[in-house]
Design an enzyme around this catalytic site. Sequence first.
Site, PDB file in Angstrom:
ATOM      1  CE1 TYR A 108      -3.508   2.838   0.960  1.00 23.46           C
ATOM      2  CE2 TYR A 108      -1.642   3.612   2.405  1.00 23.46           C
ATOM      3  CZ  TYR A 108      -2.829   3.905   1.644  1.00 23.46           C
ATOM      4  OH  TYR A 108      -3.392   5.012   1.765  1.00 23.46           O
ATOM      5  CD  GLU A 197      -6.284   4.985  -0.375  1.00 24.72           C
ATOM      6  OE1 GLU A 197      -5.830   5.051   1.000  1.00 24.72           O
ATOM      7  OE2 GLU A 197      -7.100   4.502  -0.930  1.00 24.72           O
TER       8      GLU A 197
END
Length: 386
Positions: A108, A197
């Site tokens: 991530y 993101e």
Amino acid sequence: MKIHEYQARQLLAEAGVPVPPAEVASSVDEALAAYGRIGGRVVVKAQVFAGGRGKAGFVRLCDNADQVREAAAFMLTHRMVSRQTGPAGVAVHKLLLAAAMDIAAEYYVGMTIDRGRRCPVMMASREGGVEIEEVAARNPEAIVKEWLHPHLGLQPFQIRRLTQALGLTAKEHVQAAARTLAGLASLFLRYDATLAEINPLVRTTDGRLLALDAKVTFDDNGLFRHAAITAMTDTSEENPDEIRARAAGLSYIALDGNIGCLVNGAGLAMATMDLIKLHGGEPANFLDVGGSVTAEGAIEAFRIILADPKVKGVLVNIFGGIAKCDLIAEALIAAAREVGFHVPVVVRLEGTNVERARQLLNDAQVSGLLTAEDLTDAAQKVCAAV
Ligand code: GDP
Ligand code: MN
């Protein structure tokens, strides 16, 4: 403002982040045509603003045209319900077909504004994938953060720290991660994003580092200087009344109650909603017509409120400062003539040109109109009427 994954991937690619080849499709036939060009193993993904698609069954790996047809037909005819959508779910109008990757590890990386520290923050975790919310809740230390100086941006030492946090050591991975983090930061800063993101960023079994999913949200107040971003607007998941209100320059938010509100000033609109609730009612909307409202804007506001089938009564609360009471009164009369008041409309007017406004309303003899002495009286009257 939100954009879709396919648009976010395009911005990432422009910023130098490696992204697998992909195409967008709006029908089963387009999906099959795209599959004909990509071939092999693909991933079919619903393009909706909500996340949690993987767990909802709206991200599917397909090995042949039949599977692509089945996945595309399913996604385009079923509403997607995930933990981010609420029980009603969202309709899917577009699909992304991307060459599927063989994943060795999922990471991530993300960026947002840390409001407490008043600067952007970049985050990285080696526990990426579909469970990142749970990682944040259960094991926040697994998400490493670096705060960016507002003018200096992401520094090389910060890139090294974040890359180490991802556990990447091979030279080509370190370089690819550096390109990815720097690209993400430049995209975030350049376009006034509030969130950017990549989840997952993957290491493939053949040793590449690629962004497989991307989510970018922009600050609406910065959009005036980013025409290319504004052009990406997709209003298909928005409330149609909110789109209509925005076009008329009105700040309108649809709510669940049955008392329509037409107010000038955001603070007064909030206070009006509080008073309605205090007297046992539920507001059907927030609406700030603004100080510089035109007659046409005010009439459009009445049209939007009165067209809402939930609305069983309306409270008009105007404290005329820059906005003029008589302009609102004229709009009220015009709206009454045009659409008719099928529900009681309680009016409280004070301030600039209020005498002329009262005279206009008196002379017009609008049926369904109730005048109020003050705001408490208005809230009580509309709640009683509803
Ligand atoms: P989200 O659930 O809405 O965040 O959608 P994602 O695009 O992140 O996809 C969810 C999950 O599907 C990912 O975490 C991966 O595990 C898997 N996935 C997505 N693309 C691929 C791919 O190209 N190959 C493989 N093997 N899995 C993928
Ligand atoms: Mn994802």
